[in-house]
Design a protein around this motif. Sequence first.
Motif, mmCIF file in Angstrom:
data_model
loop_
_atom_site.group_PDB
_atom_site.id
_atom_site.type_symbol
_atom_site.label_atom_id
_atom_site.label_comp_id
_atom_site.label_asym_id
_atom_site.label_seq_id
_atom_site.Cartn_x
_atom_site.Cartn_y
_atom_site.Cartn_z
ATOM 1 N N MET A 183 35.350 68.076 11.137
ATOM 2 C CA MET A 183 35.968 69.116 10.340
ATOM 3 C C MET A 183 36.398 68.553 8.986
ATOM 4 O O MET A 183 36.588 67.362 8.824
ATOM 5 C CB MET A 183 37.186 69.692 11.058
ATOM 6 C CG MET A 183 36.884 70.465 12.339
ATOM 7 S SD MET A 183 35.755 71.842 12.165
ATOM 8 C CE MET A 183 36.721 73.019 11.299
ATOM 9 N N VAL A 184 36.586 69.475 8.042
ATOM 10 C CA VAL A 184 37.033 69.172 6.686
ATOM 11 C C VAL A 184 38.384 69.852 6.498
ATOM 12 O O VAL A 184 38.587 70.969 6.963
ATOM 13 C CB VAL A 184 36.004 69.723 5.660
ATOM 14 C CG1 VAL A 184 36.532 69.647 4.252
ATOM 15 C CG2 VAL A 184 34.669 68.994 5.798
ATOM 16 N N THR A 185 39.296 69.176 5.825
ATOM 17 C CA THR A 185 40.606 69.747 5.545
ATOM 18 C C THR A 185 40.638 70.264 4.116
ATOM 19 O O THR A 185 40.298 69.539 3.186
ATOM 20 C CB THR A 185 41.723 68.704 5.733
ATOM 21 O OG1 THR A 185 41.686 68.224 7.074
ATOM 22 C CG2 THR A 185 43.093 69.292 5.439
ATOM 23 N N ILE A 186 41.029 71.526 3.958
ATOM 24 C CA ILE A 186 41.247 72.120 2.638
ATOM 25 C C ILE A 186 42.749 72.098 2.393
ATOM 26 O O ILE A 186 43.532 72.531 3.242
ATOM 27 C CB ILE A 186 40.766 73.591 2.585
ATOM 28 C CG1 ILE A 186 39.284 73.705 2.900
ATOM 29 C CG2 ILE A 186 41.127 74.244 1.255
ATOM 30 C CD1 ILE A 186 38.352 73.434 1.763
ATOM 31 N N PRO A 240 32.479 65.157 7.298
ATOM 32 C CA PRO A 240 33.604 65.329 8.228
ATOM 33 C C PRO A 240 34.727 64.337 7.909
ATOM 34 O O PRO A 240 34.472 63.192 7.535
ATOM 35 C CB PRO A 240 32.993 65.019 9.598
ATOM 36 C CG PRO A 240 31.537 65.258 9.435
ATOM 37 C CD PRO A 240 31.224 64.896 8.010
ATOM 38 N N GLY A 241 35.949 64.799 8.042
ATOM 39 C CA GLY A 241 37.101 63.949 7.772
ATOM 40 C C GLY A 241 37.554 63.950 6.328
ATOM 41 O O GLY A 241 38.597 63.385 6.003
ATOM 42 N N THR A 242 36.786 64.594 5.446
ATOM 43 C CA THR A 242 37.129 64.641 4.027
ATOM 44 C C THR A 242 38.236 65.657 3.786
ATOM 45 O O THR A 242 38.283 66.697 4.431
ATOM 46 C CB THR A 242 35.887 65.028 3.187
ATOM 47 O OG1 THR A 242 34.866 64.060 3.391
ATOM 48 C CG2 THR A 242 36.202 65.112 1.707
ATOM 49 N N THR A 243 39.090 65.358 2.821
ATOM 50 C CA THR A 243 40.086 66.313 2.368
ATOM 51 C C THR A 243 39.637 66.875 1.025
ATOM 52 O O THR A 243 39.349 66.119 0.097
ATOM 53 C CB THR A 243 41.467 65.656 2.214
ATOM 54 O OG1 THR A 243 41.893 65.188 3.495
ATOM 55 C CG2 THR A 243 42.499 66.623 1.661
ATOM 56 N N GLY A 282 38.789 63.927 -1.530
ATOM 57 C CA GLY A 282 39.653 62.752 -1.404
ATOM 58 C C GLY A 282 40.409 62.608 -2.704
ATOM 59 O O GLY A 282 41.067 63.547 -3.147
ATOM 60 N N ASP A 283 40.267 61.461 -3.355
ATOM 61 C CA ASP A 283 40.936 61.217 -4.639
ATOM 62 C C ASP A 283 40.007 61.398 -5.829
ATOM 63 O O ASP A 283 40.410 61.151 -6.961
ATOM 64 C CB ASP A 283 41.489 59.785 -4.669
ATOM 65 C CG ASP A 283 42.608 59.574 -3.673
ATOM 66 O OD1 ASP A 283 43.311 60.556 -3.363
ATOM 67 O OD2 ASP A 283 42.774 58.430 -3.202
#
Length: 88
Positions: free
Chosen positions: A1-4, A75-78, A59-60
Amino acid sequence: MVTIVLSSAWAQGGQTRFEVGEGLLNEVLKEFAVSQPAYRHRLLDGDGEPLGYFNVYLGDEFVPRGHRADAPVRPGTTVTIVPPLAGG
């Protein structure tokens, strides 16, 4: 999953973090807007394409508008969406 992650200035009901699937950045933004219709008008134009006035970070890393269509979101990206700010 990806976090928004959204700015608290845009938060509906106080929620600023959401989960969506992976894919190309524009597709991830579209999926988020469809799954959270309260944000559709802020993120997508009348044709359902992502608007370009807000800033996006993976990410950044800032993603310039011209690179959003082909930027992969794994996956795992913000994904952080930053609304435009006006100053005075």
